[in-house]
Motif scaffolding. Structure first.
Motif, PDB file in Angstrom:
ATOM      1  N   TYR A  16       0.792  -1.227   0.000  1.00 10.75           N
ATOM      2  CA  TYR A  16       0.000   0.000   0.000  1.00 10.75           C
ATOM      3  C   TYR A  16       0.830   1.286   0.000  1.00 10.75           C
ATOM      4  O   TYR A  16       0.295   2.358  -0.254  1.00 10.75           O
ATOM      5  N   GLY A  17       2.106   1.192   0.309  1.00 10.51           N
ATOM      6  CA  GLY A  17       2.951   2.380   0.424  1.00 10.51           C
ATOM      7  C   GLY A  17       3.827   2.588  -0.789  1.00 10.51           C
ATOM      8  O   GLY A  17       3.556   2.058  -1.877  1.00 10.51           O
ATOM      9  N   ASN A  18       4.900   3.334  -0.602  1.00  4.45           N
ATOM     10  CA  ASN A  18       5.833   3.630  -1.700  1.00  4.45           C
ATOM     11  C   ASN A  18       6.411   2.375  -2.334  1.00  4.45           C
ATOM     12  O   ASN A  18       6.778   2.385  -3.505  1.00  4.45           O
ATOM     13  N   GLY A  19       6.515   1.307  -1.571  1.00  3.98           N
ATOM     14  CA  GLY A  19       7.052   0.059  -2.109  1.00  3.98           C
ATOM     15  C   GLY A  19       6.226  -0.514  -3.247  1.00  3.98           C
ATOM     16  O   GLY A  19       6.728  -1.285  -4.062  1.00  3.98           O
ATOM     17  N   SER A  20       4.957  -0.120  -3.323  1.00  2.00           N
ATOM     18  CA  SER A  20       4.095  -0.616  -4.401  1.00  2.00           C
ATOM     19  C   SER A  20       4.357   0.114  -5.720  1.00  2.00           C
ATOM     20  O   SER A  20       3.894  -0.334  -6.766  1.00  2.00           O
ATOM     21  N   VAL A  21       5.119   1.228  -5.668  1.00  2.00           N
ATOM     22  CA  VAL A  21       5.339   2.015  -6.893  1.00  2.00           C
ATOM     23  C   VAL A  21       6.804   2.340  -7.184  1.00  2.00           C
ATOM     24  O   VAL A  21       7.129   2.726  -8.301  1.00  2.00           O
ATOM     25  N   ASN A  22       7.686   2.192  -6.201  1.00  2.00           N
ATOM     26  CA  ASN A  22       9.062   2.651  -6.422  1.00  2.00           C
ATOM     27  C   ASN A  22      10.027   1.572  -6.904  1.00  2.00           C
ATOM     28  O   ASN A  22      11.198   1.844  -7.134  1.00  2.00           O
ATOM     29  N   GLY A  23       9.577   0.342  -7.027  1.00  2.00           N
ATOM     30  CA  GLY A  23      10.405  -0.725  -7.582  1.00  2.00           C
ATOM     31  C   GLY A  23      11.393  -1.343  -6.614  1.00  2.00           C
ATOM     32  O   GLY A  23      12.168  -2.220  -6.993  1.00  2.00           O
ATOM     33  N   VAL A  24      11.386  -0.947  -5.349  1.00  2.00           N
ATOM     34  CA  VAL A  24      12.304  -1.530  -4.372  1.00  2.00           C
ATOM     35  C   VAL A  24      11.891  -2.980  -4.104  1.00  2.00           C
ATOM     36  O   VAL A  24      10.713  -3.320  -4.114  1.00  2.00           O
ATOM     37  N   GLN A  25      12.883  -3.829  -3.911  1.00  3.33           N
ATOM     38  CA  GLN A  25      12.634  -5.232  -3.578  1.00  3.33           C
ATOM     39  C   GLN A  25      12.460  -5.364  -2.066  1.00  3.33           C
ATOM     40  O   GLN A  25      13.140  -4.692  -1.291  1.00  3.33           O
TER      41      GLN A  25
END
Length: 143
Positions: free
Chosen positions: A83-92
């Motif tokens: 739900y956060g930035n991890g869903s859009v920033n491509g971080v593993q």
């Protein structure tokens, strides 16, 4: 002349106190790190350094305790990835760690968004890196 020197002295004291009290304090932080299967102690300590660096932006606040508990970190990481930035920033996911902290807020209320003269507990710091060999950086914080 005496008045000028007096006001100049007051100005110097005021500026010095603003500089001294202006940055978030991280000098005497208690750090607690639980055993982890996901990260080494060195990796966790490097994430702590990133949080301390970011906390210096919290004007007039004092970081008192920062800790890592793997179960809590993994749950918050899951939410960050969905739900956060991890869903859009491509971080593993293996390059995301969550640290928790407590800190005291001085009379200024930090940047104005924090309650003056209060203590925040279980404050999340979402710390990410692009790759296992890269440095950690704080991506998000709060509750």
């Amino acid at each position: 002349m005496k008045k000028t020197l007096f006001f100049l002295s007051l100005l110097i004291v005021f500026v010095f106190s603003m500089v001294y009290n202006g940055f978030g304090k991280v000098d005497h932080v208690q750090v607690s790190i639980e055993e982890s299967t996901a990260f080494s102690k060195e990796e966790i300590n490097e994430a702590v350094v990133a949080v301390k660096k970011k906390f210096k932006d919290f004007i007039g606040c004092t970081l008192t305790h920062i800790w890592y508990i793997e179960d809590k970190s993994m749950k918050i990481t899951d939410d960050y990835m969905k739900y956060g930035n991890g869903s859009v920033n491509g971080v593993q996911q293996e390059n995301v760690i969550v640290l928790l902290s407590s800190f005291k807020v001085g009379s200024s209320g930090g940047d104005g968004s924090l309650e003056p003269h209060s203590t925040y507990t279980d404050w999340n710091w979402i710390v990410v890196r692009d790759d296992h060999s890269d440095k950690w950086r704080v991506d998000d914080w709060g509750y």
